[in-house]
Design a protein around this motif. Structure first.
Motif, mmCIF file in Angstrom:
data_model
loop_
_atom_site.group_PDB
_atom_site.id
_atom_site.type_symbol
_atom_site.label_atom_id
_atom_site.label_comp_id
_atom_site.label_asym_id
_atom_site.label_seq_id
_atom_site.Cartn_x
_atom_site.Cartn_y
_atom_site.Cartn_z
ATOM 1 N N UNK A 254 0.841 -1.248 0.162
ATOM 2 C CA UNK A 254 -0.034 -0.071 0.002
ATOM 3 C C UNK A 254 0.684 1.031 0.122
ATOM 4 N N UNK A 255 2.034 1.191 0.449
ATOM 5 C CA UNK A 255 2.905 2.452 0.670
ATOM 6 C C UNK A 255 3.746 2.876 -0.546
ATOM 7 N N UNK A 256 4.045 1.580 -1.101
ATOM 8 C CA UNK A 256 4.935 1.543 -2.443
ATOM 9 C C UNK A 256 4.474 2.579 -3.511
ATOM 10 N N UNK A 257 5.333 2.855 -4.387
ATOM 11 C CA UNK A 257 4.886 3.738 -5.459
ATOM 12 C C UNK A 257 4.331 2.579 -6.516
ATOM 13 N N UNK A 258 4.682 1.436 -6.236
ATOM 14 C CA UNK A 258 3.944 0.384 -7.249
ATOM 15 C C UNK A 258 4.153 -0.969 -6.603
ATOM 16 N N UNK A 259 3.127 -1.591 -6.907
ATOM 17 C CA UNK A 259 3.230 -3.082 -6.194
ATOM 18 C C UNK A 259 3.139 -4.123 -7.575
ATOM 19 N N UNK A 260 4.208 -5.101 -7.239
ATOM 20 C CA UNK A 260 4.165 -5.987 -8.510
ATOM 21 C C UNK A 260 3.874 -7.257 -7.824
ATOM 22 N N UNK A 261 3.211 -8.223 -8.696
ATOM 23 C CA UNK A 261 2.550 -9.395 -7.947
ATOM 24 C C UNK A 261 3.577 -10.547 -7.772
ATOM 25 N N UNK A 262 4.715 -10.411 -8.394
ATOM 26 C CA UNK A 262 5.930 -11.217 -8.270
ATOM 27 C C UNK A 262 7.260 -10.482 -8.432
ATOM 28 N N UNK A 263 8.297 -10.976 -8.014
ATOM 29 C CA UNK A 263 9.429 -10.339 -8.353
ATOM 30 C C UNK A 263 9.972 -10.377 -9.788
ATOM 31 N N UNK A 264 9.749 -11.262 -10.535
ATOM 32 C CA UNK A 264 9.766 -11.180 -12.192
ATOM 33 C C UNK A 264 8.956 -10.219 -12.522
ATOM 34 N N UNK A 265 7.626 -9.964 -12.053
ATOM 35 C CA UNK A 265 7.015 -8.861 -12.460
ATOM 36 C C UNK A 265 7.714 -7.418 -12.174
ATOM 37 N N UNK A 266 8.057 -7.277 -10.915
ATOM 38 C CA UNK A 266 8.933 -6.056 -10.528
ATOM 39 C C UNK A 266 9.957 -5.755 -11.588
ATOM 40 N N UNK A 267 10.842 -6.697 -11.878
ATOM 41 C CA UNK A 267 11.832 -6.509 -12.906
ATOM 42 C C UNK A 267 11.115 -5.942 -14.275
ATOM 43 N N UNK A 268 10.213 -6.546 -14.675
ATOM 44 C CA UNK A 268 9.652 -6.145 -15.896
ATOM 45 C C UNK A 268 8.986 -4.923 -15.839
ATOM 46 N N UNK A 269 8.464 -4.435 -14.818
ATOM 47 C CA UNK A 269 8.099 -3.198 -14.633
ATOM 48 C C UNK A 269 9.326 -2.056 -14.530
#
Length: 538
Positions: A254-269
């Motif tokens: 909730x506090x982050x600028x963006x939530x990624x469903x998985x660590x791999x999705x975070x790298x893609x974003x």
């Protein structure tokens, strides 16, 4: 009264208290007690925490020493049902027993969820989860900071995905992702990355990724801690949370600028696909070049259409060229006519300027001036004679008249003075003086004006005489020719060979003798209209 004798041993209160203390501690040296926290008011000034554990039938006092309180994963909260691990002991001074707690954990998932929901509402009310606080992620970060465990599949998945999409500079801050030290290590990592200087020896990340694999709510509880949530919200670097699997939710999300469903999705974003970016740039470049070609073609067509409507350069100057040719052809005739007109004008002006006429005019003016002088002198003499004749009788009578007037004045003054004081007499004299002074000034002014006017008239006559004098003509380069008798020679026929003549210049006379026969004057040949020459202007 009878006295009862017994052989039972006697104990002091302290001995009983110590015996009970040892018995309780030996029997209950390690226990796990389930109950609800009651009466918790935070840490004491000494750093210890005191509260009560209770259920529906009993209660027990609890204490957490200062050293153990800092190591607690879950801090005690009022009304929270927990399982406390510790040992039982007594407090001899008040004959009470209590539990010294070394660890606290929520009593089941329901308690954790209740605590999580209560904490979420608290932080939401503070505005830490507000949408307007979230920042846009950088499109192409140069440096990416990853906060996760250095061992495990998470970091490998992130690095592999970044290398496939867009190789970037990655800084890894190793932390424990579960357990008691998880929360402080994550907080230190976020604050540490934000403390890097932009131009420091270690580059400051443009983007942060907080990542962890999936797990139970207890495993992920470190990312629900209030300190971690506040550190994420206060981060000056945009942050992506990738904690757990897609169905897992933590307060960090909730506090982050963006939530990624998985660590791999975070790298893609975090980064775009390099190949797609290159293709996009090439496509934009091709479209730009195509647009430039179309624009040039359109401008070329417009220029061609505009130039078709313009006249030819030769046609623009054809009329002016023809006018110039006509003016050039008429220039010779115009110059010839101008010379003729100037010659006629000069001839008309030269007739009155012949030496004979000038001398004649000079003689006439000299005679007029002499006559004026004679008339003026004779008139002045006559005027003086008439004035003398008129004034001589008066002058003879003047002494007697003056004497008579003086006698009359004296007699009048003799009669008046006895009746007048000096003051009226001085006033009368001042009055007479004030009347005579303006008359005297006017007389002087009139005499000066008359003298100035006569001087100006005389100066004008002198200048006129100099202008009409033949000597001013001689000063311009002419000469006066006279024969031996003093007569003026005005023509060539009057000068015969052998005659002695006198040439008078502006600065003196020169005697000459005529030699040879007179030469007839030959007029210059006039050029034809088509010989291309130009006549003299003089």
């Amino acid at each position: 009264m009878s006295q009862v004798l017994t052989n039972a041993a006697e104990f002091t209160v302290s001995e009983i208290a110590q015996a009970v203390k040892r018995t309780v501690e030996d029997e209950f040296g390690h226990v796990r007690v389930r109950g609800e926290i009651s009466g918790f008011r935070g840490q004491h000034s000494s750093g210890h925490a005191y509260f009560t554990l209770k259920d529906d039938a009993a209660s027990i006092d609890a204490v957490v020493w200062k050293g153990s309180y800092g190591r607690l994963t879950f801090k005690p909260e009022e009304g929270l049902e927990v399982i406390a691990t510790g040992r039982l002991t007594t407090f001899p001074r008040s004959s009470k027993y209590q539990i010294v707690i070394e660890n606290i954990e929520p009593a089941g998932a329901g308690a954790l969820m209740a605590l999580l929901e209560e904490r979420r509402k608290k932080l939401l009310a503070e505005g830490l989860f507000a949408r307007e606080r979230k920042r846009a992620l950088p499109y192409l970060p140069r440096v990416i900071g990853v906060i996760t465990s250095p061992t495990g599949a998470v970091i490998r998945d992130i690095l592999h995905r970044l290398d496939d999409r867009f190789p970037s500079h990655v800084l890894v801050w190793p932390v424990r992702v579960q357990g008691e030290t998880c929360a402080p290590e994550v907080v230190n990592a976020i604050e540490g990355f934000n403390a890097f200087l932009p131009d420091g020896p270690i580059p400051r990340p443009d983007l942060l990724i907080v990542a962890r694999g999936g797990g139970s709510i207890e495993d992920l509880w470190g990312f629900n801690e209030e300190a971690v949530v506040r550190a994420v919200a206060a981060s000056g670097i945009p942050l992506i949370s990738a904690v757990g699997h897609e169905t897992d939710t933590t307060l960090v999300d909730y506090a982050s600028d963006m939530r990624a469903p998985t660590p791999t999705a975070a790298a893609e974003a975090a980064v775009p696909v390099r190949a797609e970016l290159i293709a996009y740039v090439e496509d934009q470049g091709a479209r730009q070049r195509q647009s430039a070609r179309r624009s040039l073609a359109s401008l070329r067509d417009r220029l061609r259409a505009a130039s078709a409507g313009l006249p030819r350069p030769g046609n623009l100057v054809a009329t002016q060229r023809q006018r110039l040719d006509m003016a050039a052809s008429q220039l010779t005739g115009a110059l010839r006519d101008s010379v003729s007109q100037r010659r006629l004008a000069f001839s008309r002006l030269a007739a009155p300027l012949q030496p004979r006429l000038v001398r004649q005019r000079h003689a006439e003016l000299a005679e007029r001036l002499a006559n004026l002088e004679r008339h003026g002198r004779s008139g002045l003499v006559k005027t003086v004679e008439r004035a003398r004749l008129r004034l001589d009788p008066c002058s003879k009578q003047l002494p007697s008249a003056v004497a008579t007037a003086l006698e009359r004045k004296q007699s009048a003054l003799g009669r008046v003075l006895p009746r007048l004081s000096d003051k009226p007499l001085r006033a009368e004299l001042r009055h007479a003086q004030s009347r005579l002074l303006p008359l005297a000034r006017r007389f002087d002014q009139a005499g000066g004006q008359m003298t100035t006017g006569r001087r100006q008239q005389l100066e004008q006559l002198r200048k006129l005489l100099e202008t009409l004098s033949y000597r001013s003509i001689l000063a311009r380069g002419y000469a006066l020719v006279q024969d031996e008798a003093g007569a003026v020679v005005t023509s060539q026929a009057d000068a015969r060979p052998g005659d002695a003549l006198k040439l008078t210049f502006a600065d003196g006379d020169v005697g000459v003798t005529v030699a040879g026969a007179p030469v007839a004057r030959r007029k210059p040949a006039r050029s034809g209209p088509d010989d291309g020459s130009q006549e003299s202007l003089f």
